[in-house]
Design a protein around this motif. Structure first.
Motif, mmCIF file in Angstrom:
data_model
loop_
_atom_site.group_PDB
_atom_site.id
_atom_site.type_symbol
_atom_site.label_atom_id
_atom_site.label_comp_id
_atom_site.label_asym_id
_atom_site.label_seq_id
_atom_site.Cartn_x
_atom_site.Cartn_y
_atom_site.Cartn_z
ATOM 1 N N ALA A 324 0.836 -1.200 0.000
ATOM 2 C CA ALA A 324 0.000 0.000 0.000
ATOM 3 C C ALA A 324 0.871 1.251 0.000
ATOM 4 C CB ALA A 324 -0.921 -0.008 1.218
ATOM 5 N N GLY A 325 1.956 1.206 0.770
ATOM 6 C CA GLY A 325 2.879 2.335 0.795
ATOM 7 C C GLY A 325 3.488 2.613 -0.564
ATOM 8 N N ARG A 326 3.850 1.551 -1.278
ATOM 9 C CA ARG A 326 4.428 1.735 -2.614
ATOM 10 C C ARG A 326 3.445 2.437 -3.545
ATOM 11 N NH1 ARG A 326 6.770 -3.519 -1.781
ATOM 12 N NH2 ARG A 326 5.022 -4.500 -2.875
ATOM 13 N N ARG A 327 2.183 2.089 -3.439
ATOM 14 C CA ARG A 327 1.169 2.736 -4.282
ATOM 15 C C ARG A 327 1.055 4.220 -3.988
ATOM 16 N NH1 ARG A 327 -2.787 0.113 -6.996
ATOM 17 N NH2 ARG A 327 -4.312 1.665 -6.337
ATOM 18 N N LEU A 328 1.375 4.601 -2.735
ATOM 19 C CA LEU A 328 1.284 6.007 -2.332
ATOM 20 C C LEU A 328 2.626 6.727 -2.385
ATOM 21 C CD1 LEU A 328 -1.063 5.504 0.751
ATOM 22 C CD2 LEU A 328 -1.704 6.516 -1.449
ATOM 23 N N GLY A 329 3.675 6.026 -2.829
ATOM 24 C CA GLY A 329 4.991 6.637 -2.888
ATOM 25 C C GLY A 329 5.678 6.725 -1.545
ATOM 26 N N MET A 330 5.324 5.842 -0.603
ATOM 27 C CA MET A 330 5.913 5.831 0.736
ATOM 28 C C MET A 330 6.721 4.551 0.927
ATOM 29 S SD MET A 330 2.537 6.864 2.940
ATOM 30 C CE MET A 330 1.439 8.188 2.413
ATOM 31 N N GLU A 331 7.858 4.678 1.563
ATOM 32 C CA GLU A 331 8.668 3.503 1.891
ATOM 33 C C GLU A 331 8.317 3.042 3.296
ATOM 34 O OE1 GLU A 331 13.316 1.937 1.890
ATOM 35 O OE2 GLU A 331 12.881 4.096 1.960
ATOM 36 N N VAL A 332 7.591 1.968 3.384
ATOM 37 C CA VAL A 332 7.150 1.437 4.675
ATOM 38 C C VAL A 332 8.109 0.339 5.116
ATOM 39 C CG1 VAL A 332 5.281 0.276 5.903
ATOM 40 C CG2 VAL A 332 4.752 1.988 4.155
ATOM 41 N N LYS A 333 8.686 0.503 6.300
ATOM 42 C CA LYS A 333 9.634 -0.481 6.822
ATOM 43 C C LYS A 333 9.086 -1.121 8.091
ATOM 44 C CE LYS A 333 13.812 1.565 4.854
ATOM 45 N NZ LYS A 333 15.197 2.018 5.122
ATOM 46 N N ALA A 334 9.690 -2.239 8.464
ATOM 47 C CA ALA A 334 9.289 -2.963 9.669
ATOM 48 C C ALA A 334 10.218 -2.607 10.815
ATOM 49 C CB ALA A 334 9.321 -4.464 9.415
ATOM 50 N N ALA A 335 9.682 -2.613 12.023
ATOM 51 C CA ALA A 335 10.466 -2.266 13.201
ATOM 52 C C ALA A 335 10.172 -3.232 14.339
ATOM 53 C CB ALA A 335 10.162 -0.837 13.638
ATOM 54 N N SER A 336 11.191 -3.450 15.167
ATOM 55 C CA SER A 336 11.054 -4.223 16.407
ATOM 56 C C SER A 336 11.353 -3.292 17.567
ATOM 57 C CB SER A 336 12.034 -5.406 16.413
ATOM 58 O OG SER A 336 11.784 -6.271 15.332
ATOM 59 N N VAL A 337 10.515 -3.316 18.602
ATOM 60 C CA VAL A 337 10.684 -2.394 19.725
ATOM 61 C C VAL A 337 10.571 -3.139 21.053
ATOM 62 C CG1 VAL A 337 9.857 -0.398 18.420
ATOM 63 C CG2 VAL A 337 8.220 -1.810 19.686
ATOM 64 N N GLY A 338 11.046 -2.477 22.092
ATOM 65 C CA GLY A 338 11.062 -3.103 23.413
ATOM 66 C C GLY A 338 9.799 -2.904 24.224
ATOM 67 N N GLY A 339 9.039 -1.855 23.918
ATOM 68 C CA GLY A 339 7.826 -1.588 24.672
ATOM 69 C C GLY A 339 6.662 -2.439 24.211
ATOM 70 N N GLY A 340 5.700 -2.649 25.089
ATOM 71 C CA GLY A 340 4.538 -3.450 24.766
ATOM 72 C C GLY A 340 3.325 -2.591 24.452
ATOM 73 N N SER A 341 2.304 -3.209 23.876
ATOM 74 C CA SER A 341 1.026 -2.541 23.616
ATOM 75 C C SER A 341 -0.079 -3.578 23.743
ATOM 76 C CB SER A 341 1.013 -1.909 22.220
ATOM 77 O OG SER A 341 0.746 -2.888 21.224
ATOM 78 N N ASP A 342 -1.317 -3.139 23.553
ATOM 79 C CA ASP A 342 -2.430 -4.084 23.591
ATOM 80 C C ASP A 342 -2.402 -5.035 22.408
ATOM 81 O OD1 ASP A 342 -3.429 -3.201 25.996
ATOM 82 O OD2 ASP A 342 -4.807 -1.743 25.090
ATOM 83 N N GLY A 343 -1.623 -4.693 21.376
ATOM 84 C CA GLY A 343 -1.437 -5.610 20.263
ATOM 85 C C GLY A 343 -0.715 -6.881 20.667
ATOM 86 N N ASN A 344 0.050 -6.829 21.748
ATOM 87 C CA ASN A 344 0.690 -8.040 22.259
ATOM 88 C C ASN A 344 -0.352 -9.107 22.595
ATOM 89 O OD1 ASN A 344 2.664 -5.884 22.532
ATOM 90 N ND2 ASN A 344 3.858 -7.274 23.787
ATOM 91 N N PHE A 345 -1.483 -8.675 23.157
ATOM 92 C CA PHE A 345 -2.532 -9.619 23.523
ATOM 93 C C PHE A 345 -3.161 -10.257 22.290
ATOM 94 C CE2 PHE A 345 -3.122 -6.457 27.176
ATOM 95 C CZ PHE A 345 -2.309 -7.175 28.031
ATOM 96 N N THR A 346 -3.468 -9.439 21.282
ATOM 97 C CA THR A 346 -4.178 -9.968 20.111
ATOM 98 C C THR A 346 -3.289 -10.881 19.283
ATOM 99 O OG1 THR A 346 -3.637 -8.013 18.761
ATOM 100 C CG2 THR A 346 -5.658 -7.939 20.059
ATOM 101 N N SER A 347 -2.008 -10.538 19.172
ATOM 102 C CA SER A 347 -1.088 -11.400 18.425
ATOM 103 C C SER A 347 -0.892 -12.732 19.134
ATOM 104 C CB SER A 347 0.254 -10.695 18.235
ATOM 105 O OG SER A 347 1.168 -11.515 17.541
ATOM 106 N N ALA A 348 -0.809 -12.699 20.462
ATOM 107 C CA ALA A 348 -0.550 -13.914 21.232
ATOM 108 C C ALA A 348 -1.679 -14.935 21.118
ATOM 109 C CB ALA A 348 -0.311 -13.565 22.699
ATOM 110 N N ILE A 349 -2.899 -14.469 20.821
ATOM 111 C CA ILE A 349 -4.004 -15.422 20.670
ATOM 112 C C ILE A 349 -4.210 -15.800 19.199
ATOM 113 C CG2 ILE A 349 -5.171 -14.689 22.783
ATOM 114 C CD1 ILE A 349 -7.141 -13.119 21.033
ATOM 115 N N GLY A 350 -3.262 -15.398 18.345
ATOM 116 C CA GLY A 350 -3.268 -15.864 16.967
ATOM 117 C C GLY A 350 -3.986 -14.992 15.960
#
Length: 405
Positions: A324-350
């Motif tokens: 989607a970023g390429r279609r908009l001319g944006m370079e979207v990269k992936a990142a790994s971070v040390g802090g947690g979020s509520d997304g930790n819960f949703t990913s952990a349940i699959g």
């Protein structure tokens, strides 16, 4: 509380999301400032309620009665509430946001300077919360209909551990096909978070025997001495190669210098990249013992948030955003971070989860907290375009090989 009335959505002829968002930039700014002025410290029930009402007013202004509201009242924390469109076809996409902040009322001024807006909770994460609303609004206004079923969940206790919202988050996420976490991105404007460390906390207490430090030193049993040995063992669990950190961040103990201390207490934070490391660290901490039989040790705590791991499903979802970023001319990269979020819960349940979809800026939990407001339309457009790519072109949950950089 349910409302099943449907509202006809006004459309415009040109299907062009970014120009639409750019044209509404001043309105977006007004709503963002209104939301930030509604200060919402995690422990202030009255202020949290005022912020909740502000979100509901903004949401209803945009969508009328198109969405159905479900509320989850809480006694001590902020309330949680959910919006969804009854019987809407298409994949269910959960937009996950929290509205509580770490700032007490009046601590941070709201100001604008050189294209940046500063204020309490603006980066973490009221701008991202508003971005989710405007992303869906832009799709409705430019496309006329939605090829997916949006679900908005707003929670009021993330900054204090999500203890009352965790079960609700997991229950709602299990009904959805993917989760968009509207937390802020990393320092790079369009870097999305596909990996977060799991977060755990322990409180450890040692109790010994007090005695006069001069006359009866040998009759005492020092709680501090035993705790000092414990601290060294804890710090030794850190393993940078595995991405594991253990930090003793607070210590209390003793009374005065001429008394053998009978009490010592510490608070421990640990971060891990995967559940295997979480189990290793937890076992090591919960197995700690003291060398002096006259000293007792008490340990309580554990893993608060499981790690958001780099799963195939999460990477696949990221690849959609990258395209989607390429279609908009944006370079979207992936990142790994040390802090947690509520997304930790949703990913952990699959449930496939993509984090960091909020507005670029900086200073989370710092006095310099801000967003780069000029990038608001672009980031909203990225979210909207990701939704289009995700729901209209198919999505392979098991891509086989991926290239995430």
């Amino acid at each position: 509380m349910k409302n099943t009335k449907r509202r006809k959505v006004e459309t415009i002829s040109t299907y062009d999301i970014l120009p639409y968002l750019t044209a509404n930039k001043e309105r977006i700014k007004e709503e963002l400032l209104e939301l930030v002025r509604a200060e919402s410290p995690s422990h202030d029930k009255d202020l949290l309620f005022h912020c909740e009402q502000t979100i509901k007013r903004i949401f209803t202004t945009h969508f009328g009665d198109l969405f159905e509201l479900e509320q989850f009242p809480m006694e001590h924390t902020g309330n949680h509430f959910k919006y969804e469109i009854p019987a809407q076809p298409g994949p269910r996409i959960l937009f996950l946001s929290h509205y509580d902040t770490v700032w007490d009322k009046g601590v941070l001024p709201i100001k604008e300077k050189q294209g940046r807006i500063y204020g309490p909770g603006i980066f973490d994460m009221k701008a991202g919360l508003l971005c989710s609303i405007w992303s869906v609004k832009a799709l409705l206004q430019t496309k006329g209909s939605l090829p997916f079923s949006p679900v908005f969940l707003f929670t009021g206790d993330e900054e204090i551990g999500s203890s009352t919202s965790k079960e609700i988050i997991e229950r709602v996420a299990r009904t959805c096909d993917a989760v968009f976490v509207m937390e802020p991105p990393t320092a790079r404007s369009y870097s999305l978070k596909i990996e977060r460390k799991g977060v755990g906390e322990y409180k450890i207490k040692t109790t010994g025997i007090s005695a006069h430090a001069g006359n009866h030193h040998k009759d005492g049993a020092s709680a501090i001495l035993e705790m000092s040995k414990i601290i060294q063992q804890l710090e030794g669990l850190t393993d940078y190669k595995k991405g594991t950190t253990v930090n003793v961040g607070k210590i209390n103990g003793g009374s005065v210098s001429n008394v053998i201390p009978e009490l010592a207490e510490i608070e421990v934070d640990f971060r891990v990249r995967n559940m295997e490391e979480a189990r290793r660290v937890q076992y090591s901490i919960e197995s700690l013992t003291v060398s002096n039989p006259e000293v007792d040790i008490f340990i309580e705590g554990g893993l608060n948030r499981p790690p958001l791991e780099r799963t195939e499903e999460n990477i696949s979802l990221f690849e959609v955003a990258k395209a989607a970023g390429r279609r908009l001319g944006m370079e979207v990269k992936a990142a790994s971070v040390g802090g947690g979020s509520d997304g930790n819960f949703t990913s952990a349940i699959g449930i496939p989860t993509l984090d960091g979809l909020g507005i670029p800026g900086g200073g989370p939990h710092a006095r310099s907290e801000h967003v780069k407001f000029d990038l608001f339309p672009e980031k909203c457009a990225l979210v909207a375009e990701t939704l289009i790519q995700l729901t209209t072109k198919g999505w392979n949950l098991h891509p086989g090989t991926t290239s995430v950089k």
